[in-house]
Design a protein around this motif. Structure first.
Motif, PDB file in Angstrom:
ATOM      1  N   THR A  88      21.187 -27.131 -51.951  1.00  0.00           N
ATOM      2  CA  THR A  88      20.408 -25.986 -51.472  1.00  0.00           C
ATOM      3  C   THR A  88      19.474 -25.481 -52.563  1.00  0.00           C
ATOM      4  OG1 THR A  88      22.126 -25.407 -49.881  1.00  0.00           O
ATOM      5  CG2 THR A  88      20.575 -23.661 -50.508  1.00  0.00           C
ATOM      6  N   PHE A  89      19.940 -25.441 -53.808  1.00  0.00           N
ATOM      7  CA  PHE A  89      19.093 -25.051 -54.937  1.00  0.00           C
ATOM      8  C   PHE A  89      17.831 -25.905 -54.954  1.00  0.00           C
ATOM      9  CE2 PHE A  89      17.796 -26.002 -59.323  1.00  0.00           C
ATOM     10  CZ  PHE A  89      17.583 -24.735 -59.849  1.00  0.00           C
ATOM     11  N   LEU A  90      17.987 -27.225 -54.846  1.00  0.00           N
ATOM     12  CA  LEU A  90      16.850 -28.129 -54.892  1.00  0.00           C
ATOM     13  C   LEU A  90      15.922 -27.925 -53.699  1.00  0.00           C
ATOM     14  CD1 LEU A  90      15.457 -30.476 -56.404  1.00  0.00           C
ATOM     15  CD2 LEU A  90      16.712 -32.019 -54.893  1.00  0.00           C
ATOM     16  N   THR A  91      16.486 -27.848 -52.494  1.00  0.00           N
ATOM     17  CA  THR A  91      15.627 -27.709 -51.317  1.00  0.00           C
ATOM     18  C   THR A  91      14.857 -26.399 -51.346  1.00  0.00           C
ATOM     19  OG1 THR A  91      17.428 -26.797 -49.946  1.00  0.00           O
ATOM     20  CG2 THR A  91      17.058 -29.191 -49.868  1.00  0.00           C
ATOM     21  N   GLN A  92      15.487 -25.335 -51.811  1.00  0.00           N
ATOM     22  CA  GLN A  92      14.788 -24.052 -51.873  1.00  0.00           C
ATOM     23  C   GLN A  92      13.658 -24.083 -52.899  1.00  0.00           C
ATOM     24  OE1 GLN A  92      17.930 -21.194 -52.476  1.00  0.00           O
ATOM     25  NE2 GLN A  92      18.361 -21.047 -50.285  1.00  0.00           N
ATOM     26  N   SER A 141       1.878 -32.320 -55.250  1.00  0.00           N
ATOM     27  CA  SER A 141       0.450 -32.003 -55.259  1.00  0.00           C
ATOM     28  C   SER A 141       0.216 -30.761 -56.122  1.00  0.00           C
ATOM     29  CB  SER A 141      -0.030 -31.733 -53.829  1.00  0.00           C
ATOM     30  OG  SER A 141       0.540 -30.515 -53.349  1.00  0.00           O
ATOM     31  N   GLU A 142      -1.041 -30.478 -56.406  1.00  0.00           N
ATOM     32  CA  GLU A 142      -1.372 -29.285 -57.191  1.00  0.00           C
ATOM     33  C   GLU A 142      -0.888 -28.014 -56.483  1.00  0.00           C
ATOM     34  OE1 GLU A 142      -2.612 -28.873 -60.246  1.00  0.00           O
ATOM     35  OE2 GLU A 142      -2.968 -30.991 -60.650  1.00  0.00           O
ATOM     36  N   SER A 143      -1.084 -27.928 -55.176  1.00  0.00           N
ATOM     37  CA  SER A 143      -0.651 -26.724 -54.453  1.00  0.00           C
ATOM     38  C   SER A 143       0.874 -26.637 -54.404  1.00  0.00           C
ATOM     39  CB  SER A 143      -1.256 -26.674 -53.054  1.00  0.00           C
ATOM     40  OG  SER A 143      -0.849 -27.777 -52.281  1.00  0.00           O
ATOM     41  N   GLU A 144       1.551 -27.771 -54.238  1.00  0.00           N
ATOM     42  CA  GLU A 144       3.019 -27.759 -54.272  1.00  0.00           C
ATOM     43  C   GLU A 144       3.513 -27.328 -55.643  1.00  0.00           C
ATOM     44  OE1 GLU A 144       4.106 -31.268 -51.045  1.00  0.00           O
ATOM     45  OE2 GLU A 144       3.399 -31.831 -53.054  1.00  0.00           O
ATOM     46  N   PHE A 145       2.844 -27.794 -56.702  1.00  0.00           N
ATOM     47  CA  PHE A 145       3.222 -27.379 -58.052  1.00  0.00           C
ATOM     48  C   PHE A 145       3.157 -25.862 -58.164  1.00  0.00           C
ATOM     49  CE2 PHE A 145       2.709 -26.292 -62.455  1.00  0.00           C
ATOM     50  CZ  PHE A 145       3.502 -27.203 -63.151  1.00  0.00           C
ATOM     51  N   ASP A 146       2.052 -25.273 -57.695  1.00  0.00           N
ATOM     52  CA  ASP A 146       1.894 -23.817 -57.754  1.00  0.00           C
ATOM     53  C   ASP A 146       3.032 -23.102 -57.015  1.00  0.00           C
ATOM     54  OD1 ASP A 146      -0.460 -24.008 -59.244  1.00  0.00           O
ATOM     55  OD2 ASP A 146      -1.740 -23.928 -57.456  1.00  0.00           O
ATOM     56  N   ALA A 198       5.960 -20.951 -58.836  1.00  0.00           N
ATOM     57  CA  ALA A 198       6.155 -19.541 -58.467  1.00  0.00           C
ATOM     58  C   ALA A 198       7.623 -19.261 -58.171  1.00  0.00           C
ATOM     59  CB  ALA A 198       5.283 -19.184 -57.269  1.00  0.00           C
ATOM     60  N   ARG A 199       8.299 -20.179 -57.471  1.00  0.00           N
ATOM     61  CA  ARG A 199       9.728 -19.980 -57.161  1.00  0.00           C
ATOM     62  C   ARG A 199      10.577 -20.047 -58.426  1.00  0.00           C
ATOM     63  NH1 ARG A 199       8.031 -22.550 -52.135  1.00  0.00           N
ATOM     64  NH2 ARG A 199       8.355 -24.635 -52.929  1.00  0.00           N
ATOM     65  N   ILE A 200      10.224 -20.912 -59.364  1.00  0.00           N
ATOM     66  CA  ILE A 200      10.949 -20.997 -60.643  1.00  0.00           C
ATOM     67  C   ILE A 200      10.823 -19.673 -61.384  1.00  0.00           C
ATOM     68  CG2 ILE A 200      10.888 -22.070 -62.947  1.00  0.00           C
ATOM     69  CD1 ILE A 200      10.206 -24.735 -61.467  1.00  0.00           C
ATOM     70  N   ARG A 201       9.606 -19.137 -61.422  1.00  0.00           N
ATOM     71  CA  ARG A 201       9.384 -17.861 -62.114  1.00  0.00           C
ATOM     72  C   ARG A 201      10.049 -16.692 -61.384  1.00  0.00           C
ATOM     73  NH1 ARG A 201       3.111 -17.938 -63.315  1.00  0.00           N
ATOM     74  NH2 ARG A 201       3.192 -18.802 -61.249  1.00  0.00           N
ATOM     75  N   GLU A 202      10.013 -16.702 -60.042  1.00  0.00           N
ATOM     76  CA  GLU A 202      10.683 -15.640 -59.274  1.00  0.00           C
ATOM     77  C   GLU A 202      12.175 -15.582 -59.602  1.00  0.00           C
ATOM     78  OE1 GLU A 202       9.936 -16.425 -55.142  1.00  0.00           O
ATOM     79  OE2 GLU A 202       7.788 -16.024 -55.354  1.00  0.00           O
ATOM     80  N   ARG A 203      12.781 -16.736 -59.779  1.00  0.00           N
ATOM     81  CA  ARG A 203      14.215 -16.808 -60.100  1.00  0.00           C
ATOM     82  C   ARG A 203      14.477 -16.630 -61.591  1.00  0.00           C
ATOM     83  NH1 ARG A 203      17.530 -21.026 -56.550  1.00  0.00           N
ATOM     84  NH2 ARG A 203      16.647 -20.569 -54.520  1.00  0.00           N
TER      85      ARG A 203
END
Length: 160
Positions: A20-24, A72-77, A81-86
């Motif tokens: 779940t961590f990975l999919t999120q 992709s570049e947009s997926e990276f963004d 963002a999710r890494i930083r949110e957590r």
């Protein structure tokens, strides 16, 4: 038929939580529970998370593995963002020396972060070496004799 990787088993302390961590973080569909596995589909391949005691018949430690995801570049963004949110720690390098930075190897972007089991995960927007030696920031494996890493400006801070 071309040979392709179909699946690999990923040892975990808690297969469902790890999958779940990975999919999120990657923005993938929720894992599918299938027998002893929590299956995460990544393109044509799956990462089949399995509790380490079921996998090795012991409560031994998990040996860290490395999993890199081309995005992709947009997926990276979105993932960044999710890494930083957590508030997850992340690094520009696999040795975890350049914390809270991303790399720009091959004129793309990349970063490393840990999953709950100590596996090193990576997201990259360009495959290793795809920029060749003419890229403004060649991958260190392709052009190791260029400037030493301490003197080059291949990394950016968390503002990306």
């Amino acid at each position: 038929m071309a040979i392709r990787l179909n699946h690999t088993i990923v040892a975990a302390h808690d297969k469902e939580a790890s999958a779940t961590f990975l999919t999120q973080l990657l923005g993938l569909p929720a894992p599918l529970l299938l027998g002893p596995f929590a299956v995460v589909r990544v393109g044509d391949t799956s990462l089949d998370y399995m509790n380490v005691e079921d996998y090795r018949d012991t409560k031994s430690e998990i040996t860290s593995q490395h999993y890199a995801f081309l995005v992709s570049e947009s997926e990276f963004d979105e993932i960044f963002a999710r890494i930083r949110e957590r508030r997850l720690p992340y690094w520009a390098d696999p040795g975890r020396h350049e914390r809270d930075q991303i790399n720009t190897w091959d004129d793309g972007r990349g970063l490393y972060f840990d999953d709950p089991n100590g596996h090193l995960l990576e997201i990259i927007t360009r495959p290793y070496g795809s920029g060749g030696t003419t890229a403004s920031h060649p991958h260190p494996l392709i052009a190791p004799t260029l400037e030493p890493p301490e003197q080059e400006s291949r990394h950016t801070d968390q503002q990306g």
